[in-house]
Design an enzyme around this catalytic site. Structure first.
Site, short mmCIF file in Angstrom:
data_model
loop_
_atom_site.label_atom_id
_atom_site.label_comp_id
_atom_site.label_asym_id
_atom_site.label_seq_id
_atom_site.Cartn_x
_atom_site.Cartn_y
_atom_site.Cartn_z
N ASN A 54 56.35 21.97 64.60
CA ASN A 54 56.75 21.79 66.00
C ASN A 54 57.94 20.83 66.02
O ASN A 54 57.78 19.63 65.84
CB ASN A 54 55.55 21.23 66.77
CG ASN A 54 55.90 20.84 68.19
OD1 ASN A 54 56.98 21.16 68.70
ND2 ASN A 54 54.98 20.14 68.85
N TRP A 55 59.12 21.39 66.23
CA TRP A 55 60.33 20.56 66.17
C TRP A 55 60.49 19.66 67.40
O TRP A 55 61.33 18.77 67.40
CB TRP A 55 61.57 21.44 66.05
CG TRP A 55 61.73 22.19 64.77
CD1 TRP A 55 60.83 22.30 63.75
CD2 TRP A 55 62.89 22.93 64.37
NE1 TRP A 55 61.34 23.07 62.75
CE2 TRP A 55 62.61 23.46 63.10
CE3 TRP A 55 64.12 23.20 64.96
CZ2 TRP A 55 63.52 24.26 62.41
CZ3 TRP A 55 65.03 24.00 64.28
CH2 TRP A 55 64.73 24.51 63.01
N LYS A 56 59.74 19.96 68.46
CA LYS A 56 59.89 19.21 69.72
C LYS A 56 61.36 19.23 70.16
O LYS A 56 62.04 20.24 69.96
CB LYS A 56 59.32 17.79 69.58
CG LYS A 56 57.89 17.82 69.02
CD LYS A 56 57.19 16.50 69.09
CE LYS A 56 55.78 16.65 68.51
NZ LYS A 56 54.99 15.43 68.61
N HIS A 94 50.44 21.60 74.70
CA HIS A 94 50.67 20.41 73.88
C HIS A 94 50.44 19.17 74.75
O HIS A 94 50.80 19.16 75.92
CB HIS A 94 52.09 20.40 73.31
CG HIS A 94 52.25 19.34 72.25
ND1 HIS A 94 52.40 18.03 72.58
CD2 HIS A 94 52.22 19.41 70.91
CE1 HIS A 94 52.47 17.31 71.45
NE2 HIS A 94 52.37 18.13 70.43
N GLU A 139 51.90 16.44 74.99
CA GLU A 139 53.10 15.87 75.62
C GLU A 139 53.43 16.60 76.91
O GLU A 139 54.10 16.05 77.79
CB GLU A 139 54.27 15.90 74.62
CG GLU A 139 54.08 14.85 73.53
CD GLU A 139 54.80 15.14 72.24
OE1 GLU A 139 55.65 16.05 72.20
OE2 GLU A 139 54.50 14.45 71.24
N GLU A 144 44.43 18.20 68.14
CA GLU A 144 45.40 17.11 68.00
C GLU A 144 44.94 15.90 68.83
O GLU A 144 45.26 15.81 70.02
CB GLU A 144 46.76 17.55 68.52
CG GLU A 144 47.38 18.70 67.75
CD GLU A 144 48.90 18.68 67.83
OE1 GLU A 144 49.53 18.69 66.77
OE2 GLU A 144 49.44 18.61 68.94
N GLY A 157 52.37 11.37 66.24
CA GLY A 157 53.58 10.57 66.13
C GLY A 157 53.34 9.11 65.82
O GLY A 157 54.25 8.28 65.93
N SER A 176 50.22 13.35 62.84
CA SER A 176 50.64 12.58 61.66
C SER A 176 50.29 13.27 60.34
O SER A 176 49.97 12.60 59.35
CB SER A 176 50.09 11.15 61.72
OG SER A 176 50.61 10.47 62.85
N GLY A 212 54.47 17.81 63.40
CA GLY A 212 55.62 17.40 64.20
C GLY A 212 56.72 16.82 63.32
O GLY A 212 57.47 17.55 62.67
N GLY A 213 56.78 15.49 63.26
CA GLY A 213 57.85 14.80 62.56
C GLY A 213 58.13 15.30 61.15
O GLY A 213 59.29 15.47 60.76
P1 PGA Z 1 53.31 14.53 64.53
O1 PGA Z 1 53.19 15.51 65.80
O2 PGA Z 1 53.06 15.38 63.30
O3 PGA Z 1 54.71 14.00 64.58
O4 PGA Z 1 52.26 13.49 64.69
C1 PGA Z 1 52.23 16.52 65.84
C2 PGA Z 1 52.34 17.31 67.14
O5 PGA Z 1 52.61 16.69 68.18
O6 PGA Z 1 52.17 18.53 67.16
#
Ligand code: PGA
Length: 273
Positions: free
Chosen positions: A9-11, A95, A97, A186, A192, A233, A254-255
């Site tokens: 997930n590149w966000k 998600h 967010e 999640e 994050g 993470s 994510g990251g």
């Molecule tokens: P993260 O994000 O791997 O940077 O913790 C995961 C996500 O939000 O899908």
């Protein structure tokens, strides 16, 4: 046997065509060679078409990060399933967010006077459910995110809250449709933060809470068929420990999906040959 699935997930990153293509060209062939695990990239809307083009000679899947449930209409800024079909095979829905309004305005705005109690979440349970139905109608695999926040976790409310999110997201589906969904567990406090859940805890929530909720709605066979990822993470160092858990079928990353060693992360998630 559930086929493992890792999604990046590149966000709101790598959203310019030049930077997205430079990254994908760098990883695509090595990523494509890895067997035994489905791999999916979820870039921003602005680069979906360009990335789809460079992924064409590969088996790497492409996903969007959200979508509306309607085909078209007066929804400024929204993207519909009809627009994504033929371009993406997956879509991330619900998600945290987006559910918490973080993408709209941090902290989430207070409801206007007279509308207290109105929905302030950008992506409510009801919206996620409509989107799941719409995605399946278009043959797009939904990756449905669920997870508790820190206060809920510490108050012992994880099972009740996450179970409720799963039941709301899958409401009204047939068992066959439910089996096509991917769920991503999640926990919000792990996203994050560099502080992942323990593999044992993730395995317990996925096995008991998430598969338990699916079994209650659609029966045990469906509960055993649905693929459930862990997210929060996940990195190249810890991914193998999550994949070693019997209930964990993959990861939503994510990251760590923005770096070239995402290839190594996926390799470590693939079953030993
Ligand atoms: P993260 O994000 O791997 O940077 O913790 C995961 C996500 O939000 O899908």
């Amino acid at each position: 046997m559930r086929h493992p699935i890792i999604a990046g997930n590149w966000k709101m990153h790598l959203g310019r065509v030049d930077e997205a293509l430079a990254f994908v060209r760098r990883i695509r062939y090595r990523l494509n060679e890895i067997e035994g695990v489905e791999r999916v990239l979820c870039p921003p809307f602005t680069v979906l078409a360009a990335v789809a083009e460079v992924l064409r000679p590969t088996h790497i899947g492409l996903g969007a990060q959200t979508m509306h449930w309607e085909d078209h209409g007066a929804y400024t800024g929204e993207i519909s399933p009809a627009m994504l079909t033929g371009l993406c095979q997956y879509v991330i829905l619900g998600h945290s967010e987006r559910r918490t309004g973080r993408v709209a305005f941090p902290p989430p705005p207070a409801p206007p006077p007279g509308e207290e109690g109105a929905e302030v979440s950008v992506e409510s349970d009801a919206a996620v459910n409509r989107k799941v139905h719409a995605a399946l109608a278009y043959g797009i695999t939904p990756i449905i995110c669920v997870g508790e926040n820190l206060a809920q976790n510490e108050a012992g409310q994880t099972d009740e809250f996450v179970g409720g999110q799963v039941r709301a997201a899958l409401a009204g589906l047939t068992a066959q449709q439910a089996e096509q969904c991917v769920i991503a567990y999640e926990p919000l406090w792990a996203i994050g933060t560099g502080k992942a859940a323990t593999p044992v805890d993730a395995n317990r929530v996925i096995g008991l809470t998430i598969r338990g909720a699916i079994a209650g709605m659609f029966g045990e066979a469906a509960a055993q068929a649905v693929r459930v990822q862990y997210g929060g993470s996940v990195n190249v160092e810890n991914v193998a420990a999550f994949m070693a858990m019997p209930e964990v079928d993959g990861a939503l990353v994510g990251g760590a999906s923005l770096k070239p060693d995402f290839v190594e992360l996926v390799r470590r998630a693939a079953p030993a040959r």
